[in-house]
Design a protein around this motif. Structure first.
Motif: not given
Length: 161
Positions: A26, A12-13, A36-37, A83, A32-34, A16, A29-30
């Protein structure tokens, strides 16, 4: 199949940071983060600390089954598959190919030409252009499913469908 020792908790990091550097919004990115998590969580559910291609294959298979059962939209399916692709790329190569799609292009030359014009435009940042291309691509696939070959024939009813 090559064994990977990429610590899946870093995905995730690491991703990001690439998205930020590439100029993604933003909101993108938010999202994509979800997404990927979810791939990271799938690994953790199987007790895997490191990237495991078999876990990702099972994850992708589950997504496709849910889509085929009409439990998710094509857009959601594609976002989750993307993702998974990002996680695979960062885990196996240490980087990702921004904007590269792994699914085949089913667009007609007419719609492909419109997308190419968007990609060549200097009116938007690279990140915004990628978002516009993705949204347009998704909509063009919808239009082709409706047998609409030219945007000139789109009506209000088409958009409401």
């Amino acid at each position: 199949m090559r064994m990977s020792y990429y610590n899946i908790s870093n995905a995730v990091d690491d991703l990001t940071a690439i998205f930020i550097k590439s100029g993604y919004s933003k909101n993108t990115i938010t999202e994509n983060r979800r997404n990927i998590q979810k791939v990271v969580d799938a690994h953790l559910d199987y007790g895997q600390q490191f990237y495991d291609e078999k876990v990702v294959e099972k994850y992708i298979s589950t997504i496709k089954e849910k889509y085929d059962a009409h439990l998710m939209s094509r857009t959601r399916k594609n976002a989750l598959l993307k993702a998974a692709s990002y996680v695979k790329q960062i885990s196996t190569t240490g980087n990702i190919l921004i904007g590269v799609r792994e699914f085949p292009d089913k667009l007609s030359p007419y719609y492909r030409n419109i997308l190419e014009k968007i990609k060549l435009s200097n009116d938007w940042s690279e990140g915004l252009k990628q978002n516009i291309v993705y949204a347009a691509h998704t909509y063009f696939l919808f239009l082709l499913d409706m047998n609409i070959q030219d945007i000139k024939v789109i009506t209000e009813d088409t958009i409401r469908f």
